[in-house]
Write a protein that holds these residues in place. Structure first.
Motif, PDB file in Angstrom:
ATOM      1  N   PRO A 176       0.883  -1.183  -0.008  1.00 55.01           N
ATOM      2  CA  PRO A 176       0.284   0.109   0.025  1.00 55.01           C
ATOM      3  C   PRO A 176       0.832   1.321   0.246  1.00 55.01           C
ATOM      4  O   PRO A 176       0.531   2.212  -0.808  1.00 55.01           O
ATOM      5  CB  PRO A 176      -0.762   0.083   1.123  1.00 55.01           C
ATOM      6  N   ILE A 177       1.841   1.434   0.816  1.00 59.10           N
ATOM      7  CA  ILE A 177       2.769   2.405   0.896  1.00 59.10           C
ATOM      8  C   ILE A 177       3.381   2.629  -0.498  1.00 59.10           C
ATOM      9  O   ILE A 177       3.493   3.703  -1.310  1.00 59.10           O
ATOM     10  CB  ILE A 177       3.894   2.601   1.900  1.00 59.10           C
ATOM     11  N   ALA A 178       4.047   1.644  -1.155  1.00 54.99           N
ATOM     12  CA  ALA A 178       4.762   1.926  -2.298  1.00 54.99           C
ATOM     13  C   ALA A 178       3.976   2.264  -3.337  1.00 54.99           C
ATOM     14  O   ALA A 178       4.303   2.905  -4.416  1.00 54.99           O
ATOM     15  CB  ALA A 178       5.647   0.650  -2.826  1.00 54.99           C
ATOM     16  N   GLY A 179       2.561   1.453  -3.381  1.00 57.02           N
ATOM     17  CA  GLY A 179       1.567   1.866  -4.397  1.00 57.02           C
ATOM     18  C   GLY A 179       1.188   3.261  -4.709  1.00 57.02           C
ATOM     19  O   GLY A 179       1.160   3.996  -5.659  1.00 57.02           O
ATOM     20  N   ALA A 180       1.161   4.024  -3.375  1.00 58.98           N
ATOM     21  CA  ALA A 180       0.747   5.357  -3.586  1.00 58.98           C
ATOM     22  C   ALA A 180       2.139   6.318  -3.910  1.00 58.98           C
ATOM     23  O   ALA A 180       1.730   7.253  -4.718  1.00 58.98           O
ATOM     24  CB  ALA A 180       0.555   5.927  -2.102  1.00 58.98           C
ATOM     25  N   LEU A 181       3.301   5.790  -3.707  1.00 58.59           N
ATOM     26  CA  LEU A 181       4.454   6.483  -3.760  1.00 58.59           C
ATOM     27  C   LEU A 181       4.657   6.260  -5.215  1.00 58.59           C
ATOM     28  O   LEU A 181       5.412   7.189  -6.146  1.00 58.59           O
ATOM     29  CB  LEU A 181       5.665   6.076  -2.947  1.00 58.59           C
ATOM     30  N   PHE A 182       4.228   5.372  -5.879  1.00 58.82           N
ATOM     31  CA  PHE A 182       4.616   4.849  -7.325  1.00 58.82           C
ATOM     32  C   PHE A 182       4.076   5.932  -8.104  1.00 58.82           C
ATOM     33  O   PHE A 182       4.721   6.412  -9.093  1.00 58.82           O
ATOM     34  CB  PHE A 182       4.234   3.496  -7.743  1.00 58.82           C
ATOM     35  N   ILE A 183       2.761   6.015  -7.782  1.00 56.50           N
ATOM     36  CA  ILE A 183       2.012   7.068  -8.689  1.00 56.50           C
ATOM     37  C   ILE A 183       2.742   8.600  -8.381  1.00 56.50           C
ATOM     38  O   ILE A 183       2.877   9.559  -9.386  1.00 56.50           O
ATOM     39  CB  ILE A 183       0.730   7.272  -8.572  1.00 56.50           C
ATOM     40  N   SER A 184       2.981   8.876  -7.168  1.00 61.81           N
ATOM     41  CA  SER A 184       3.365  10.311  -6.734  1.00 61.81           C
ATOM     42  C   SER A 184       4.621  10.547  -7.357  1.00 61.81           C
ATOM     43  O   SER A 184       5.294  11.497  -7.799  1.00 61.81           O
ATOM     44  CB  SER A 184       3.446  10.265  -5.316  1.00 61.81           C
ATOM     45  N   GLU A 185       5.764   9.583  -7.286  1.00 61.19           N
ATOM     46  CA  GLU A 185       6.936   9.875  -7.514  1.00 61.19           C
ATOM     47  C   GLU A 185       7.323   9.485  -9.076  1.00 61.19           C
ATOM     48  O   GLU A 185       8.376  10.296  -9.764  1.00 61.19           O
ATOM     49  CB  GLU A 185       8.013   8.921  -6.690  1.00 61.19           C
ATOM     50  N   ILE A 186       6.774   8.670  -9.770  1.00 58.67           N
ATOM     51  CA  ILE A 186       7.130   8.433 -10.994  1.00 58.67           C
ATOM     52  C   ILE A 186       6.167   9.056 -11.938  1.00 58.67           C
ATOM     53  O   ILE A 186       6.556   9.660 -13.109  1.00 58.67           O
ATOM     54  CB  ILE A 186       6.918   6.698 -11.259  1.00 58.67           C
ATOM     55  N   VAL A 187       4.736   9.120 -11.879  1.00 59.21           N
ATOM     56  CA  VAL A 187       3.731   9.864 -12.674  1.00 59.21           C
ATOM     57  C   VAL A 187       3.757  11.067 -12.551  1.00 59.21           C
ATOM     58  O   VAL A 187       3.638  12.073 -13.477  1.00 59.21           O
ATOM     59  CB  VAL A 187       2.442   9.221 -12.651  1.00 59.21           C
ATOM     60  N   TYR A 188       3.516  11.448 -11.255  1.00 54.21           N
ATOM     61  CA  TYR A 188       3.386  13.162 -10.880  1.00 54.21           C
ATOM     62  C   TYR A 188       4.718  13.553 -10.828  1.00 54.21           C
ATOM     63  O   TYR A 188       4.892  14.802 -11.075  1.00 54.21           O
ATOM     64  CB  TYR A 188       2.456  13.213  -9.538  1.00 54.21           C
ATOM     65  N   GLY A 189       5.672  12.801 -10.553  1.00 52.95           N
ATOM     66  CA  GLY A 189       7.066  13.378 -10.344  1.00 52.95           C
ATOM     67  C   GLY A 189       7.410  14.170  -9.195  1.00 52.95           C
ATOM     68  O   GLY A 189       8.451  14.627  -8.973  1.00 52.95           O
ATOM     69  N   SER A 190       6.606  14.303  -8.161  1.00 48.66           N
ATOM     70  CA  SER A 190       6.725  14.865  -6.891  1.00 48.66           C
ATOM     71  C   SER A 190       5.723  14.368  -5.809  1.00 48.66           C
ATOM     72  O   SER A 190       4.664  13.930  -6.414  1.00 48.66           O
ATOM     73  CB  SER A 190       6.461  16.433  -6.932  1.00 48.66           C
ATOM     74  N   ILE A 191       5.970  14.593  -4.680  1.00 44.17           N
ATOM     75  CA  ILE A 191       4.953  14.017  -3.570  1.00 44.17           C
ATOM     76  C   ILE A 191       4.414  15.223  -3.139  1.00 44.17           C
ATOM     77  O   ILE A 191       5.038  16.075  -2.549  1.00 44.17           O
ATOM     78  CB  ILE A 191       5.900  13.352  -2.563  1.00 44.17           C
ATOM     79  N   SER A 192       3.182  15.585  -3.393  1.00 45.37           N
ATOM     80  CA  SER A 192       2.306  16.532  -2.840  1.00 45.37           C
ATOM     81  C   SER A 192       1.337  16.147  -2.147  1.00 45.37           C
ATOM     82  O   SER A 192       0.381  15.405  -2.181  1.00 45.37           O
ATOM     83  CB  SER A 192       1.720  17.422  -4.162  1.00 45.37           C
ATOM     84  N   THR A 193       1.100  17.014  -0.957  1.00 44.23           N
ATOM     85  CA  THR A 193      -0.013  16.706  -0.036  1.00 44.23           C
ATOM     86  C   THR A 193      -1.387  16.673  -0.666  1.00 44.23           C
ATOM     87  O   THR A 193      -2.386  15.817  -0.454  1.00 44.23           O
ATOM     88  CB  THR A 193      -0.027  17.836   1.003  1.00 44.23           C
ATOM     89  N   ALA A 194      -1.557  17.568  -1.764  1.00 47.77           N
ATOM     90  CA  ALA A 194      -2.723  17.649  -2.307  1.00 47.77           C
ATOM     91  C   ALA A 194      -3.277  16.463  -2.883  1.00 47.77           C
ATOM     92  O   ALA A 194      -4.447  15.998  -3.121  1.00 47.77           O
ATOM     93  CB  ALA A 194      -2.828  18.785  -3.262  1.00 47.77           C
TER      94      ALA A 194
END
Length: 576
Positions: free
Chosen positions: A183-201
């Motif tokens: 679950p943690i890596a799943g959320a970070l996959f989209i944040s880090e790879i697709v969005y390119g940054s980790i945003s609270t929004a």
């Protein structure tokens, strides 16, 4: 507005909950997480059922290959590739194209629209490829299915493109979480790879979707580590240098692996034969390789677990590693629908185990057992191909549930990432995320003759804020819209610049939120006299959801977005 959006229940939901609020976003993230998990479970069951029809039992692909005769090992992957190719080539002709080709494109620069029928066709093709032994991962169609259901929910509710993209991201997160029980890596996959940054929004809805998906998966499949990790111990403090060496080795070899995948795609694509013939040839190559090494079939879960728990001779490991790389290049290069994420873990495990055997031979009193290097090698090679070291660290941790591996894993993943990035600019997902290439593809469809001016497309909306606004207003706007940037206007009405979500949240962490204007980045507005083609070229190179537009004298006209421009192009082409 779609017919679905006019249904009484949908109208009631839209009246009771404004779709641009955080509450409705989190509620829909829960629903999307549930649907995404159910979609991956359905794909797993379909794959298991198809394998049962082929073999009479529900064992893994490697065991299936080992129990077949030599001619059956050749025939099954070839026939599977042929059928998968026929589905892709002819079924897609009957299915009209609507929306982005994959979920990454839909999230990064698309309108968030993924076609239901196209996704089902590609999933059926992937099912045939994976069940017949293709050396690709099943996670690709799982994530695509989960993202497609999220897109469907957003389209039913008539969400605007920006909100729809966030919902698709939640669906993709649910798919990755369900595929790997992470679950943690799943959320970070989209944040880090697709969005390119980790945003609270964006991270909040992604985490909610991930948690719900993981709960559902636990109910169906239970909760245990994907890879059963043996005990991990440091033999000596000097061993950290061995793990740094492993990270450097992975960082050097990963770009070669990616180059091989690119070359295979180019060579297969250059063949003057139909798509179904190319997929059949890719399956034939896998069949030929499996005559000597049946372990090349499938995504390699069983083989990785074997590497972690049994002793392998280095000759056998080297042969499996080379043959698996060739099989993966053949399957992915021929055009089979599937992911290379899991095969990448396989390559990393075999590489790490070989490295561990070498270290044990050179320094037996200092080096740990080979299985320890195998699991660290998985993370290092993953980081070196995805360019997402944080996601890679958490992915391996969640897949093994071994805390002892975290310290050497962190060291190796960061080293591998830094080494690979100096040798190759693009990660394994770069082509799916490269904005200017996608914009260029749309430009080739429009031609240079479009006379539509940007001034007629600029609008004033909730992506615009004032430099005089309080920081709480800015925070609420980022949370409510999910935009990656806002356009800031000065008190006199002129353009002040852009405000990136990631930079703004970093500014809030400093304890001086009232100084948020210091995070504004100066930018040049687009000229309202630009044609639609020129605007696509300009906006396609920017990493922003909204771009300001002014006239020749600098007078404010409004903002435009790349997804919105693409949507207009699509509508124009539909009327031609």
């Amino acid at each position: 507005m779609s017919a679905w959006a006019k249904l009484p229940v949908v109208v009631w939901v839209r009246r009771q909950f404004a779709p641009n609020t955080l509450q409705i976003t989190l509620l829909l993230a829960c629903i999307v997480g549930l649907l995404g998990a159910l979609a991956t479970v359905a794909f797993r069951e379909a794959l298991s059922g198809l394998q049962f029809l082929l073999a009479g039992h529900r064992s893994g692909m490697v065991e299936l290959a080992q129990n077949l005769n030599w001619w059956q090992r050749l025939l099954l992957p070839t026939a599977g590739g042929l059928i998968a190719g026929l589905i892709l080539q002819y079924a897609t002709l009957w299915v009209p194209k609507k929306g982005a080709d994959d979920y990454m494109e839909a999230i990064a620069i698309g309108t968030g629209v993924l076609s239901l029928r196209q996704t089902l066709v590609k999933s059926l093709s992937s099912l045939c490829s994976v069940a017949s032994g293709a050396s690709i991962g099943r996670e690709g169609p799982m994530v695509q299915l989960a993202a497609m259901f999220a897109s469907l929910v957003g389209r039913i509710l008539a969400f605007p493109p920006e909100r729809l993209r966030l919902l698709v991201a939640c669906g993709a997160t649910a798919g990755i979480t369900s595929a790997y029980n992470a679950p943690i890596a799943g959320a970070l996959f989209i944040s880090e790879i697709v969005y390119g940054s980790i945003s609270t929004a964006t991270l909040g809805p992604l985490v909610v979707a991930s948690v719900i998906a993981n709960i559902v998966i636990r109910q169906f499949l239970g909760y245990e580590a994907v890879y059963q990790m043996p005990r991990f111990d440091f033999v000596s403090g000097w061993e950290v240098f061995f793990y740094v060496g492993l990270g450097m080795l992975a960082g050097v070899l990963a770009p070669l692996f990616l180059r091989l995948l690119d070359t295979a795609k180019e060579r297969f694509g250059a063949l003057p034969v139909p798509l179904f013939v190319r997929l059949a040839l890719g399956g034939l190559v896998v069949g030929v390789l499996s005559l000597q090494v049946p372990q090349v079939w499938g995504n390699g879960y069983s083989v990785v677990n074997s590497i972690l728990h049994t002793h392998w001779a280095w000759q056998a490991l080297a042969m499996v590693l080379v043959f698996k790389v060739l099989a993966t290049a053949s399957s992915a290069g021929s055009g089979a629908v599937g992911g290379v994420f899991t095969p990448t873990l396989f390559v990393g495990a075999a590489l790490g185990s070989l490295y561990g055997l070498a270290m044990n031979a050179l320094a037996p009193a200092t080096a740990s057992v080979a299985s320890s290097y195998a699991v660290v090698g998985m993370g290092a090679f993953l980081a070196a191909t995805t360019y997402a070291p944080l996601m890679s660290i958490l992915m391996i941790f969640e897949m093994t549930l071994s805390y002892q591996v975290v310290l050497p894993l962190m060291l190796a993943c960061v080293t591998a990432y830094l080494t690979a990035q100096t040798l190759r600019a693009d990660s394994v997902y770069a082509k799916s995320l490269r904005r200017n290439r996608v914009a260029g593809r749309w430009l080739s469809m429009t031609g240079e003759g479009s006379a539509m001016r940007l001034s007629s497309l600029a609008v004033d909306n909730d992506a615009i804020v004032s430099a005089a606004d309080h920081s709480e207003i800015i925070g609420e706007r980022f949370i409510a819209t999910g935009y990656r940037n806002l356009v800031v206007r000065a008190p006199d009405g002129r353009l002040a610049g852009m405000l990136d979500a990631a930079n703004w949240w970093k500014r809030q962490a400093t304890g001086k939120p009232e100084l948020w204007t210091e995070a504004i980045t100066p930018c040049k507005a687009l000229d309202g006299e630009m044609t639609l083609v020129g605007a696509l070229r300009a906006v396609g190179t920017m990493h922003a959801d909204w771009v300001p537009v002014t006239d020749g004298e600098g007078k404010w006209l409004g903002v435009v977005s790349l997804p919105g421009l693409i949507e207009i192009v699509t509508e124009e082409r539909g009327r031609e």
